[in-house]
Scaffold this active site. Sequence first.
Site, PDB file in Angstrom:
ATOM      1  CG  PHE A 117      -2.319  -0.377   0.995  1.00  0.00           C
ATOM      2  CD1 PHE A 117      -2.646  -1.538   0.359  1.00  0.00           C
ATOM      3  CD2 PHE A 117      -3.350   0.464   1.409  1.00  0.00           C
ATOM      4  CE1 PHE A 117      -3.968  -1.882   0.124  1.00  0.00           C
ATOM      5  CE2 PHE A 117      -4.670   0.128   1.187  1.00  0.00           C
ATOM      6  CZ  PHE A 117      -4.989  -1.044   0.543  1.00  0.00           C
ATOM      7  CD  GLN A 230      -6.058   9.596   3.426  1.00  0.00           C
ATOM      8  OE1 GLN A 230      -6.746   8.597   3.602  1.00  0.00           O
ATOM      9  NE2 GLN A 230      -4.790   9.643   3.746  1.00  0.00           N
ATOM     10  CG  HIS A 232      -8.443   7.165  -1.768  1.00  0.00           C
ATOM     11  ND1 HIS A 232      -8.032   6.731  -3.004  1.00  0.00           N
ATOM     12  CD2 HIS A 232      -8.229   6.135  -0.911  1.00  0.00           C
ATOM     13  CE1 HIS A 232      -7.595   5.480  -2.894  1.00  0.00           C
ATOM     14  NE2 HIS A 232      -7.709   5.096  -1.633  1.00  0.00           N
ATOM     15  CG  LEU A 242     -12.013   4.182  -2.400  1.00  0.00           C
ATOM     16  CD1 LEU A 242     -11.365   5.551  -2.380  1.00  0.00           C
ATOM     17  CD2 LEU A 242     -11.763   3.461  -1.100  1.00  0.00           C
ATOM     18  CD  GLU A 245      -3.035   3.478  -0.762  1.00  0.00           C
ATOM     19  OE1 GLU A 245      -3.764   4.423  -0.428  1.00  0.00           O
ATOM     20  OE2 GLU A 245      -1.946   3.232  -0.250  1.00  0.00           O
ATOM     21  NE  ARG A 276      -5.089   5.974   0.926  1.00  0.00           N
ATOM     22  CZ  ARG A 276      -5.938   5.259   1.631  1.00  0.00           C
ATOM     23  NH1 ARG A 276      -6.671   5.831   2.570  1.00  0.00           N
ATOM     24  NH2 ARG A 276      -6.061   3.974   1.407  1.00  0.00           N
ATOM     25  CG  HIS A 343     -10.885   7.927   1.549  1.00  0.00           C
ATOM     26  ND1 HIS A 343     -11.896   7.048   1.223  1.00  0.00           N
ATOM     27  CD2 HIS A 343      -9.911   7.176   2.130  1.00  0.00           C
ATOM     28  CE1 HIS A 343     -11.530   5.814   1.578  1.00  0.00           C
ATOM     29  NE2 HIS A 343     -10.347   5.877   2.148  1.00  0.00           N
ATOM     30  NE  ARG A 384      -7.336   6.365   6.723  1.00  0.00           N
ATOM     31  CZ  ARG A 384      -7.580   5.383   5.854  1.00  0.00           C
ATOM     32  NH1 ARG A 384      -6.880   4.273   5.897  1.00  0.00           N
ATOM     33  NH2 ARG A 384      -8.513   5.506   4.939  1.00  0.00           N
TER      34      ARG A 384
HETATM   35  C1  FAD Z   1     -15.015   3.337   0.596  1.00  0.00           C
HETATM   36  C2  FAD Z   1     -14.062   3.225   1.757  1.00  0.00           C
HETATM   37  C3  FAD Z   1     -13.041   2.281   1.739  1.00  0.00           C
HETATM   38  C4  FAD Z   1     -12.145   2.185   2.804  1.00  0.00           C
HETATM   39  N1  FAD Z   1     -11.148   1.249   2.728  1.00  0.00           N
HETATM   40  C5  FAD Z   1     -10.285   1.129   3.780  1.00  0.00           C
HETATM   41  C6  FAD Z   1      -9.276   0.112   3.765  1.00  0.00           C
HETATM   42  O1  FAD Z   1      -9.169  -0.693   2.854  1.00  0.00           O
HETATM   43  N2  FAD Z   1      -8.428   0.058   4.819  1.00  0.00           N
HETATM   44  C7  FAD Z   1      -8.506   0.925   5.881  1.00  0.00           C
HETATM   45  O2  FAD Z   1      -7.712   0.827   6.810  1.00  0.00           O
HETATM   46  N3  FAD Z   1      -9.488   1.867   5.912  1.00  0.00           N
HETATM   47  C8  FAD Z   1     -10.373   1.989   4.902  1.00  0.00           C
HETATM   48  N4  FAD Z   1     -11.361   2.942   4.962  1.00  0.00           N
HETATM   49  C9  FAD Z   1     -11.565   3.693   6.210  1.00  0.00           C
HETATM   50  C10 FAD Z   1     -12.183   2.788   7.271  1.00  0.00           C
HETATM   51  O3  FAD Z   1     -13.061   1.896   6.662  1.00  0.00           O
HETATM   52  C11 FAD Z   1     -12.940   3.594   8.317  1.00  0.00           C
HETATM   53  O4  FAD Z   1     -12.155   4.636   8.825  1.00  0.00           O
HETATM   54  C12 FAD Z   1     -13.340   2.700   9.503  1.00  0.00           C
HETATM   55  O5  FAD Z   1     -13.944   1.511   9.061  1.00  0.00           O
HETATM   56  C13 FAD Z   1     -14.274   3.472  10.424  1.00  0.00           C
HETATM   57  O6  FAD Z   1     -14.825   2.604  11.381  1.00  0.00           O
HETATM   58  P1  FAD Z   1     -15.705   3.190  12.554  1.00  0.00           P
HETATM   59  O7  FAD Z   1     -16.107   2.022  13.369  1.00  0.00           O
HETATM   60  O8  FAD Z   1     -14.972   4.286  13.213  1.00  0.00           O
HETATM   61  O9  FAD Z   1     -16.974   3.871  11.850  1.00  0.00           O
HETATM   62  P2  FAD Z   1     -18.097   3.338  10.829  1.00  0.00           P
HETATM   63  O10 FAD Z   1     -17.833   1.979  10.343  1.00  0.00           O
HETATM   64  O11 FAD Z   1     -18.281   4.422   9.833  1.00  0.00           O
HETATM   65  O12 FAD Z   1     -19.387   3.264  11.737  1.00  0.00           O
HETATM   66  C14 FAD Z   1     -20.041   4.403  12.231  1.00  0.00           C
HETATM   67  C15 FAD Z   1     -21.263   3.975  13.011  1.00  0.00           C
HETATM   68  O13 FAD Z   1     -21.802   5.106  13.690  1.00  0.00           O
HETATM   69  C16 FAD Z   1     -23.201   5.107  13.581  1.00  0.00           C
HETATM   70  N5  FAD Z   1     -23.656   6.504  13.754  1.00  0.00           N
HETATM   71  C17 FAD Z   1     -23.126   7.635  13.232  1.00  0.00           C
HETATM   72  N6  FAD Z   1     -23.829   8.718  13.646  1.00  0.00           N
HETATM   73  C18 FAD Z   1     -24.806   8.262  14.455  1.00  0.00           C
HETATM   74  C19 FAD Z   1     -25.854   8.888  15.190  1.00  0.00           C
HETATM   75  N7  FAD Z   1     -26.052  10.217  15.183  1.00  0.00           N
HETATM   76  N8  FAD Z   1     -26.688   8.108  15.905  1.00  0.00           N
HETATM   77  C20 FAD Z   1     -26.541   6.757  15.925  1.00  0.00           C
HETATM   78  N9  FAD Z   1     -25.561   6.126  15.248  1.00  0.00           N
HETATM   79  C21 FAD Z   1     -24.705   6.862  14.530  1.00  0.00           C
HETATM   80  C22 FAD Z   1     -23.483   4.491  12.231  1.00  0.00           C
HETATM   81  O14 FAD Z   1     -24.769   3.946  12.190  1.00  0.00           O
HETATM   82  C23 FAD Z   1     -22.382   3.411  12.171  1.00  0.00           C
HETATM   83  O15 FAD Z   1     -22.836   2.222  12.783  1.00  0.00           O
HETATM   84  C24 FAD Z   1     -12.269   3.048   3.909  1.00  0.00           C
HETATM   85  C25 FAD Z   1     -13.293   3.982   3.942  1.00  0.00           C
HETATM   86  C26 FAD Z   1     -14.160   4.095   2.863  1.00  0.00           C
HETATM   87  C27 FAD Z   1     -15.210   5.175   2.920  1.00  0.00           C
END
Ligand code: FAD
Length: 570
Positions: A117, A230, A232, A242, A245, A276, A343, A384
């Site tokens: 990566f 960030q 992407h 997306l 990467e 990135r 992103h 990141r």
């Molecule tokens: C398309 C894409 C591809 C990616 N690919 C990678 C990768 O390959 N490798 C990597 O390391 N990272 C990657 N990332 C980044 C990574 O996926 C995220 O940073 C990480 O998964 C975030 O996890 P999280 O648990 O913090 O939040 P999330 O998985 O976003 O979960 C957020 C949660 O909060 C809840 N929520 C939000 N607001 C409220 C509210 N007001 N009330 C109740 N619930 C709420 C939602 O319902 C959800 O359940 C990618 C991101 C994207 C967008």
Amino acid sequence: MSLEIKKYDVVIVGAGLAGLAAARELQVAGKNVAVITKLHPLRSHSGAAQGGINAALSEEDSIELHEFDTVKGSDYLADQDAVNLMCSKAPETIRWAEHMGAAFSRTEQGTIAQRPFGGQSKPRACYAKDRTGLTLLQTIYEQMHRENVKVYDEWYCMDLLYEDGKVNGVVAYDIKSTQTAIFNAKAVMFATGGYGRAFSVNSNAHANTGDALSIVARHGLPLEDMEFVQFHPTGLAGSGVLISEAARGEGGRLYNSEGERFMERYAKEKMELAPRDVVSRAITTEIREGRGVGPNKDAVAIDLTHLGEEIIMERLPELRDLAITFLGQDMIKEPIHIAATAHYSMGGIPCNIDGQVQKSPTELVEGFYAAGECSCVSVHGANRLGANSVLEALFFGRHVGKAIARDVDGLGFKDATEQNAQKALAQLETLLTNNGSERVPELRNELQESMTFDAGVFRTRETLLRQKEKIAELKRRYKDIRIDDKSKVYNTDLQEAIELGHLIDFSSFIVEGALAREESRGAHYREDFPTRNDEKFLQHTFGYMKEDGSIELEYADVVLGKFEVKERTY
Ligand SMILES: Cc1cc2nc3c(=O)[nH]c(=O)nc-3n(C[C@H](O)[C@H](O)[C@H](O)COP(=O)(O)OP(=O)(O)OC[C@H]3O[C@@H](n4cnc5c(N)ncnc54)[C@H](O)[C@@H]3O)c2cc1C
């Protein structure tokens, strides 16, 4: 209807990888936990992570090298104690996920396969084809469910109960009925994910509206390093959807309209595998200087045809489908068109290494924790590296879950009263009854477009001042909105109106932080201050929203460590 007050030891808001991993640890520790999520857990944005999750597993790699890449990638703004903790626990995190049942892709020898990566010295990203996040999310969801955590899905969290330096729960409403309830708890954890939806071209799910950040900020609590957003390099042209990467990791080559492999000019050594921020600026520069491809010349091409059908179908099948669906371009046969897309959010709710939320650079809030993308611990600093954020969500989710399990019995419990929900109830009432002349989608579009244009990949004092004005204008106009749906059943108009308020509020932190940071570092690039200024800005930004909506800034030291601050070249 009377307002229900539900009582738990711990309430977790968010059911992505961070929230579910914490819930699992708290269940194992025998705590009484509620998880509140506005989406079904499996629709959390974590499920969209394609490319991978980093861990130094192979013999040629080391934890120290992973740490070094992360710190360098962060443009030296990451806190090195947090980076050390995350990188040293990465192999164990992978093993944990695997023992829970996650099926990682394998090498021919049967070990976990790892792909290169951007910004990484070694192939370090473990993956499950290009569906890494989904595999992990499903696995942890299943395991957590077996342990019977109470999940409130399609419940929307609106406010935090915060009094005298202690958090005592949250206010949320059931999206099905708009019925509001108080979740009274000794400890609250926010794991609400990112906020890419502040920008028009972005890779994020519709739900990534940064609700928790604005909820926290409205209580006068700080947000950290918000100027670092960030972009992407490889979002599909037009939509920003997306292309992971992994496409560059597997050998994708970038070309402009003149057929030049232009990364030679920007990162001679690492080429497409530079981090990135570097690649996004290179792509945006090519487009701005007229060397873009496509009907609007607003993209560049990534060529993967030399990989051949077999490798593409084996390692990048989802990406191929996305490009066919959104652009009608088949990466097996032709180069596909991409451009930079908003992103990931490096900034967020400041917390210490155990996820305890900070009231200021030196004080903590009692009973309040954060992890995952909404938090700023800070392991990513100003930029990141790919595959470090699924790791962050999973590792810190578990780690903070364990910290809460350790602390929670010693925390006070303050009984909530209906009074605690008054602010949220009044907000719902106002939005449902207001008969103004402004419309939510219009204001949202104006915000997203102006943020992309004036606070995006390239910034200057002039563009940021213009955006500051724009946000002030949008704040005024927001008071005059009207929604058409006045019902209380699955009212998405209502939810979008609340979310728009959140988008506007936290965007003002992005702009103010960017305006004050007169240097370029990581993802934050000031054309009028194109170099890094360590003397003045090797510091974290802490922003506070005042009663009148203005933002006050202060700065806090970065936790340095074994890696000396150096110029960052690739
Ligand atoms: C398309 C894409 C591809 C990616 N690919 C990678 C990768 O390959 N490798 C990597 O390391 N990272 C990657 N990332 C980044 C990574 O996926 C995220 O940073 C990480 O998964 C975030 O996890 P999280 O648990 O913090 O939040 P999330 O998985 O976003 O979960 C957020 C949660 O909060 C809840 N929520 C939000 N607001 C409220 C509210 N007001 N009330 C109740 N619930 C709420 C939602 O319902 C959800 O359940 C990618 C991101 C994207 C967008």
